[in-house]
Design a protein around this motif. Structure first.
Motif, PDB file in Angstrom:
ATOM      1  N   GLU A  49       0.820  -1.216   0.000  1.00 61.65           N
ATOM      2  CA  GLU A  49       0.000   0.000   0.000  1.00 61.65           C
ATOM      3  C   GLU A  49       0.851   1.262   0.000  1.00 61.65           C
ATOM      4  O   GLU A  49       0.395   2.332  -0.375  1.00 61.65           O
ATOM      5  CB  GLU A  49      -0.996  -0.010   1.184  1.00 61.65           C
ATOM      6  CG  GLU A  49      -0.384   0.352   2.504  1.00 61.65           C
ATOM      7  CD  GLU A  49      -1.335   0.224   3.696  1.00 61.65           C
ATOM      8  OE1 GLU A  49      -2.357  -0.484   3.583  1.00 61.65           O
ATOM      9  OE2 GLU A  49      -1.035   0.825   4.733  1.00 61.65           O
ATOM     10  N   THR A  50       2.137   1.127   0.390  1.00 63.78           N
ATOM     11  CA  THR A  50       3.056   2.264   0.350  1.00 63.78           C
ATOM     12  C   THR A  50       3.687   2.422  -1.035  1.00 63.78           C
ATOM     13  O   THR A  50       4.438   3.367  -1.280  1.00 63.78           O
ATOM     14  CB  THR A  50       4.160   2.062   1.422  1.00 63.78           C
ATOM     15  OG1 THR A  50       3.536   1.678   2.647  1.00 63.78           O
ATOM     16  CG2 THR A  50       4.977   3.313   1.662  1.00 63.78           C
ATOM     17  N   GLY A  51       3.431   1.464  -1.908  1.00 63.03           N
ATOM     18  CA  GLY A  51       3.988   1.546  -3.243  1.00 63.03           C
ATOM     19  C   GLY A  51       5.276   0.771  -3.432  1.00 63.03           C
ATOM     20  O   GLY A  51       5.870   0.769  -4.513  1.00 63.03           O
ATOM     21  N   LEU A  52       5.719   0.100  -2.362  1.00 59.13           N
ATOM     22  CA  LEU A  52       6.915  -0.751  -2.493  1.00 59.13           C
ATOM     23  C   LEU A  52       6.511  -2.093  -3.093  1.00 59.13           C
ATOM     24  O   LEU A  52       5.341  -2.493  -3.029  1.00 59.13           O
ATOM     25  CB  LEU A  52       7.554  -0.973  -1.118  1.00 59.13           C
ATOM     26  CG  LEU A  52       8.006   0.281  -0.354  1.00 59.13           C
ATOM     27  CD1 LEU A  52       8.451  -0.083   1.066  1.00 59.13           C
ATOM     28  CD2 LEU A  52       9.146   0.988  -1.104  1.00 59.13           C
ATOM     29  N   GLU A  53       7.508  -2.811  -3.625  1.00 62.62           N
ATOM     30  CA  GLU A  53       7.248  -4.128  -4.208  1.00 62.62           C
ATOM     31  C   GLU A  53       7.647  -5.175  -3.174  1.00 62.62           C
ATOM     32  O   GLU A  53       8.831  -5.400  -2.945  1.00 62.62           O
ATOM     33  CB  GLU A  53       8.089  -4.270  -5.478  1.00 62.62           C
ATOM     34  CG  GLU A  53       7.870  -5.563  -6.227  1.00 62.62           C
ATOM     35  CD  GLU A  53       8.874  -5.670  -7.387  1.00 62.62           C
ATOM     36  OE1 GLU A  53       9.415  -4.614  -7.831  1.00 62.62           O
ATOM     37  OE2 GLU A  53       9.154  -6.800  -7.807  1.00 62.62           O
ATOM     38  N   PRO A  54       6.684  -5.816  -2.512  1.00 62.79           N
ATOM     39  CA  PRO A  54       7.023  -6.700  -1.391  1.00 62.79           C
ATOM     40  C   PRO A  54       7.379  -8.114  -1.835  1.00 62.79           C
ATOM     41  O   PRO A  54       6.863  -8.602  -2.837  1.00 62.79           O
ATOM     42  CB  PRO A  54       5.735  -6.742  -0.566  1.00 62.79           C
ATOM     43  CG  PRO A  54       4.644  -6.446  -1.533  1.00 62.79           C
ATOM     44  CD  PRO A  54       5.222  -5.719  -2.721  1.00 62.79           C
ATOM     45  N   SER A  55       8.255  -8.751  -1.056  1.00 64.38           N
ATOM     46  CA  SER A  55       8.568 -10.164  -1.287  1.00 64.38           C
ATOM     47  C   SER A  55       9.036 -10.771   0.032  1.00 64.38           C
ATOM     48  O   SER A  55       9.425 -10.068   0.970  1.00 64.38           O
ATOM     49  CB  SER A  55       9.677 -10.300  -2.329  1.00 64.38           C
ATOM     50  OG  SER A  55      10.865  -9.707  -1.847  1.00 64.38           O
ATOM     51  N   ILE A  56       8.961 -12.099   0.082  1.00 65.00           N
ATOM     52  CA  ILE A  56       9.534 -12.818   1.228  1.00 65.00           C
ATOM     53  C   ILE A  56      10.417 -13.901   0.645  1.00 65.00           C
ATOM     54  O   ILE A  56      10.069 -14.522  -0.355  1.00 65.00           O
ATOM     55  CB  ILE A  56       8.431 -13.373   2.168  1.00 65.00           C
ATOM     56  CG1 ILE A  56       9.085 -14.005   3.418  1.00 65.00           C
ATOM     57  CG2 ILE A  56       7.517 -14.376   1.455  1.00 65.00           C
ATOM     58  CD1 ILE A  56       8.103 -14.245   4.555  1.00 65.00           C
ATOM     59  N   GLY A 105      13.568 -17.175   1.063  1.00 64.46           N
ATOM     60  CA  GLY A 105      13.706 -18.517   1.629  1.00 64.46           C
ATOM     61  C   GLY A 105      14.203 -18.572   3.058  1.00 64.46           C
ATOM     62  O   GLY A 105      14.193 -19.640   3.678  1.00 64.46           O
ATOM     63  N   ILE A 106      14.627 -17.470   3.645  1.00 64.98           N
ATOM     64  CA  ILE A 106      15.027 -17.460   5.049  1.00 64.98           C
ATOM     65  C   ILE A 106      14.022 -16.645   5.872  1.00 64.98           C
ATOM     66  O   ILE A 106      14.145 -16.525   7.094  1.00 64.98           O
ATOM     67  CB  ILE A 106      16.476 -16.924   5.211  1.00 64.98           C
ATOM     68  CG1 ILE A 106      17.089 -17.348   6.567  1.00 64.98           C
ATOM     69  CG2 ILE A 106      16.533 -15.399   5.047  1.00 64.98           C
ATOM     70  CD1 ILE A 106      17.410 -18.817   6.653  1.00 64.98           C
ATOM     71  N   GLY A 107      12.994 -16.103   5.169  1.00 66.14           N
ATOM     72  CA  GLY A 107      11.969 -15.331   5.866  1.00 66.14           C
ATOM     73  C   GLY A 107      12.183 -13.833   5.821  1.00 66.14           C
ATOM     74  O   GLY A 107      11.404 -13.071   6.410  1.00 66.14           O
ATOM     75  N   ASN A 108      13.226 -13.389   5.133  1.00 64.94           N
ATOM     76  CA  ASN A 108      13.428 -11.945   4.996  1.00 64.94           C
ATOM     77  C   ASN A 108      12.277 -11.339   4.186  1.00 64.94           C
ATOM     78  O   ASN A 108      11.947 -11.835   3.106  1.00 64.94           O
ATOM     79  CB  ASN A 108      14.729 -11.640   4.252  1.00 64.94           C
ATOM     80  CG  ASN A 108      15.957 -11.771   5.136  1.00 64.94           C
ATOM     81  OD1 ASN A 108      15.856 -11.721   6.355  1.00 64.94           O
ATOM     82  ND2 ASN A 108      17.120 -11.939   4.503  1.00 64.94           N
ATOM     83  N   VAL A 109      11.686 -10.283   4.724  1.00 60.08           N
ATOM     84  CA  VAL A 109      10.670  -9.543   3.971  1.00 60.08           C
ATOM     85  C   VAL A 109      11.338  -8.291   3.413  1.00 60.08           C
ATOM     86  O   VAL A 109      12.053  -7.580   4.140  1.00 60.08           O
ATOM     87  CB  VAL A 109       9.482  -9.158   4.879  1.00 60.08           C
ATOM     88  CG1 VAL A 109       8.513  -8.254   4.132  1.00 60.08           C
ATOM     89  CG2 VAL A 109       8.770 -10.420   5.365  1.00 60.08           C
ATOM     90  N   TYR A 110      11.140  -8.043   2.144  1.00 52.65           N
ATOM     91  CA  TYR A 110      11.844  -6.946   1.485  1.00 52.65           C
ATOM     92  C   TYR A 110      10.842  -6.142   0.674  1.00 52.65           C
ATOM     93  O   TYR A 110      10.066  -6.695  -0.096  1.00 52.65           O
ATOM     94  CB  TYR A 110      12.928  -7.513   0.549  1.00 52.65           C
ATOM     95  CG  TYR A 110      13.972  -6.504   0.133  1.00 52.65           C
ATOM     96  CD1 TYR A 110      15.089  -6.276   0.919  1.00 52.65           C
ATOM     97  CD2 TYR A 110      13.836  -5.767  -1.043  1.00 52.65           C
ATOM     98  CE1 TYR A 110      16.066  -5.352   0.545  1.00 52.65           C
ATOM     99  CE2 TYR A 110      14.800  -4.830  -1.416  1.00 52.65           C
ATOM    100  CZ  TYR A 110      15.912  -4.634  -0.614  1.00 52.65           C
ATOM    101  OH  TYR A 110      16.860  -3.723  -0.961  1.00 52.65           O
ATOM    102  N   GLY A 111      10.824  -4.819   0.903  1.00 52.33           N
ATOM    103  CA  GLY A 111       9.963  -3.935   0.115  1.00 52.33           C
ATOM    104  C   GLY A 111      10.837  -3.073  -0.779  1.00 52.33           C
ATOM    105  O   GLY A 111      11.545  -2.190  -0.293  1.00 52.33           O
ATOM    106  N   ARG A 112      10.767  -3.346  -2.079  1.00 54.05           N
ATOM    107  CA  ARG A 112      11.685  -2.678  -3.009  1.00 54.05           C
ATOM    108  C   ARG A 112      11.041  -1.417  -3.560  1.00 54.05           C
ATOM    109  O   ARG A 112       9.897  -1.436  -4.062  1.00 54.05           O
ATOM    110  CB  ARG A 112      12.010  -3.640  -4.149  1.00 54.05           C
ATOM    111  CG  ARG A 112      13.045  -3.116  -5.148  1.00 54.05           C
ATOM    112  CD  ARG A 112      13.275  -4.166  -6.248  1.00 54.05           C
ATOM    113  NE  ARG A 112      14.021  -3.616  -7.360  1.00 54.05           N
ATOM    114  CZ  ARG A 112      15.349  -3.683  -7.470  1.00 54.05           C
ATOM    115  NH1 ARG A 112      16.063  -4.301  -6.543  1.00 54.05           N
ATOM    116  NH2 ARG A 112      15.966  -3.137  -8.518  1.00 54.05           N
ATOM    117  N   HIS A 113      11.783  -0.311  -3.463  1.00 49.02           N
ATOM    118  CA  HIS A 113      11.311   0.968  -4.002  1.00 49.02           C
ATOM    119  C   HIS A 113      11.278   0.861  -5.520  1.00 49.02           C
ATOM    120  O   HIS A 113      12.212   0.365  -6.143  1.00 49.02           O
ATOM    121  CB  HIS A 113      12.272   2.083  -3.558  1.00 49.02           C
ATOM    122  CG  HIS A 113      11.853   3.453  -3.969  1.00 49.02           C
ATOM    123  ND1 HIS A 113      12.440   4.120  -5.026  1.00 49.02           N
ATOM    124  CD2 HIS A 113      10.896   4.278  -3.475  1.00 49.02           C
ATOM    125  CE1 HIS A 113      11.865   5.311  -5.162  1.00 49.02           C
ATOM    126  NE2 HIS A 113      10.907   5.423  -4.214  1.00 49.02           N
TER     127      HIS A 113
END
Lengths: 400, 400
Positions: B48-55, B57-65
């Motif tokens: 909803e912030t406009g980032l591209e989210p992913s999770i 294989g180790i559970g890291n959640v990453y929101g890419r600008h």
């Protein structure tokens, strides 16, 4: 001088050694089948020596001299620590037999549970002088497996038997022969030790309360580190106790438990066991004043709070001067220059018997100081020499 | 200066707080249902912030600008210690979201298992910089219940997913906001801390070998008391380390285990845990030289043998001067006189991210210094002030 049969004494010791044999030592925990077998063996030996044997409701074996007095009492304990040495208490019991075999007017006693397999310890010597009450017997349990003392007594066939009390005025004194359990005689090249007394042990617990904190987030100036306060207090005692102690005092910190005991946590609490020993109550009191002053000083210096708790204070039992003089004379006659006077740092039945009559102890050397381990040993020539010294001393003291 | 919505930031934090709520804190152990729910919640917020989210294989959640750079990286971890505080790592993750919401070119990350529920710890930040290999994942188990990490990842639906690596050259720096976990800001009446670096922790084990002996039968002069040698060595370190340390070094003895730890036995062995921390490797090396000299001196003075073992030596992670300068300027602008520079005594994800890019950290005060406990808290006005400082600093640093 009474005629001691040292060979027979050694044969008796070696015969007793077979009961509960474990490697070169023995395993005879109090009231175990092996312990009870050794008590029956002892009663047989007493009977053949002409003594009147009995066993009482706490397991004390007593061989009463049938002739006229003045009488001596001699003995020690016959049970052992687990997988322990063949001599220890057995030595003093068989030494009593040897005195009786030599025709001396001696009652021989094996006091039960000197080794403290059951809570309280010294059950036999406490019982025979009248300071072991039934309630204590009701409460006491085996320290290893929790068996109630009452159950153990019943299993050993002792339930309901009366407990023997020492006959007032019957004995001129009590002789206990024992291994040194240290290396002082061996190191000095000596063959006998005349014991000056059994030390009093004053056992303390020091609890230091600080504040448990993260070892990274808390600056050095903010800390209330109970572990550091413990180190500083113990270092202070290491400096100060030597100024308060006597020539032969000992002091020991056996445990420093830091809570929670993790690498990155500042300890919030320290629990310290500290004890000191001396044969002189005045010295013990001086060391107590020093300890109290150090704890007070810790509380003045540190951001933590140290509290001193007295766990137990046993009274020293000084040996009788006339009995020591008899032992000195006998030792000098039979081993000139090869004996010394020395305190007993460990507890013995004599410390309780001392409450009702004069006592004395003779120490034999211990090879390597090993004690409470099956490898414990003493040279046969030292055992033979010491039983002759004891017999000579008993004769001298009776004549004195 | 970017327009930070501090109210929205606080609403996000309070919404996240409901997941795994426990009293006033939260309980979200790594890969637990609550932890995974918080990761899904975070991905929704990123989207909803406009980032591209992913999770990964180790559970890291990453929101890419999605826009152009230069980019910043911001974040922390989202799982918690058991029954722990609502802020801790969550604060830094939601702070990253707030920067992104303000329109800053920020990638937001929640690194898995900073808290070390699994052996190794810092799984996410190690993985994303490429130093966590598959063999370590194969070996690692949950420290509490022994569950293999592979099983936990499968149960969380993460088995077989690729593990994200940081894109080289994409980020100008990494900002991590965190609670102080101490009382230095609170005590000084300050509202923000600009972290100078994350300390290196050098953990040691000192083993002292003496001779176990009876506390009664062994004279003071004969003893080889490992406990006394431990006290003397630790007292020496208490004297000497202050001469070798830096301004903000810490050193801690967390455990002194005496063997066997009984009242009447002279300890034959002492096992000591000792550590020191500093952000400067030169200072750590100086303290190591001091420690080694003290151990050597102990072996010269005492009748015991002390041996020093290095358990672990983590590298200090100094913060980036330009990023610190941006934080200084922002803090002085928004809270003049009410902030300070300070080291981080505890470990954080930033210490691993520092290996691949410049990093900086901002500390908020912790009420009473409480950390890793559900009662952990920080005043909402301090949280709101610090997110504005962070936003301001991020803007300054991007423009610098």
């Amino acid at each position: 001088m009474p005629s001691i049969d040292a060979d027979r004494f050694l044969r008796d010791l070696n015969e007793l050694r077979r009961i509960g044999a474990y490697r070169t030592g023995v395993h005879r925990p109090t009231y175990s089948p092996q312990d009870m077998e050794s008590r029956r063996w002892l009663m047989d030996r007493m009977a053949e020596t002409g003594l009147e044997p009995s066993i009482d409701g706490i397991g004390n074996v007593y061989g009463r001299h049938r002739g006229r007095g003045p009488h001596l009492l001699a003995g020690s304990h016959i049970e052992t620590q687990n997988h322990a040495g063949w001599l220890d208490g057995a030595l003093g019991v068989v030494a009593g037999l040897a005195l009786a075999r030599a025709g001396l007017p001696v009652d021989v006693a094996a006091f039960a549970d000197e080794e403290g397999h059951f809570e309280g310890g010294f059950l036999g010597s406490k019982s025979i002088i009248g300071i072991l009450d039934e309630a204590e017997i009701d409460r006491s349990r085996n320290r290893t497996d929790g068996t109630p003392l009452r159950e153990a007594l019943a299993a050993a066939g002792l339930a309901g038997k009366p407990r023997l009390q020492l006959e007032k005025g019957r004995h001129k004194g009590f002789f206990e022969m024992h291994i040194e359990q240290g290396i002082q005689l061996e190191t000095a090249g000596l063959r006998a030790g005349v014991v000056t007394g059994i030390v009093g042990i004053w056992q303390w617990r020091i609890v230091i309360e600080g504040m448990q904190d993260h070892a990274g987030g808390t600056t050095m100036a903010e800390r209330k580190d109970a572990g550091l306060a413990a180190v500083r207090l113990l270092a202070m005692l290491d400096q100060e106790i030597p100024k308060a102690c006597g020539d032969r005092s000992t002091w020991t910190c056996g445990r420093i438990a830091l809570d929670p005991g993790a690498p990155s946590i500042i300890p919030g609490r320290a629990d310290i066991l500290f004890q000191f020993r001396d044969i002189d109550t005045a010295v013990l009191e001086r060391m107590e004043r020093c300890l109290r002053a150090c704890v007070q000083e810790s509380n003045r210096r540190e951001r933590t709070t140290a509290t001193l708790h007295a766990v137990s204070k046993s009274s020293p039992a000084p040996c009788d001067p006339a009995m020591m003089a008899a032992l000195d004379a006998a030792a000098e006659a039979l081993a000139p220059g090869l004996w010394q006077r020395m305190p007993s740092g460990a507890g013995h039945d004599a410390q309780y018997i001392a409450r009702v009559m004069p006592v004395a102890m003779l120490f034999t050397p211990s090879i390597g100081g090993i004690s409470h381990h099956w490898a414990e040993d003493t040279k046969e020539e030292d055992l033979a020499l010491c039983i002759r010294i004891l017999g000579d001393a008993a004769g001298r003291f009776l004549e004195a």
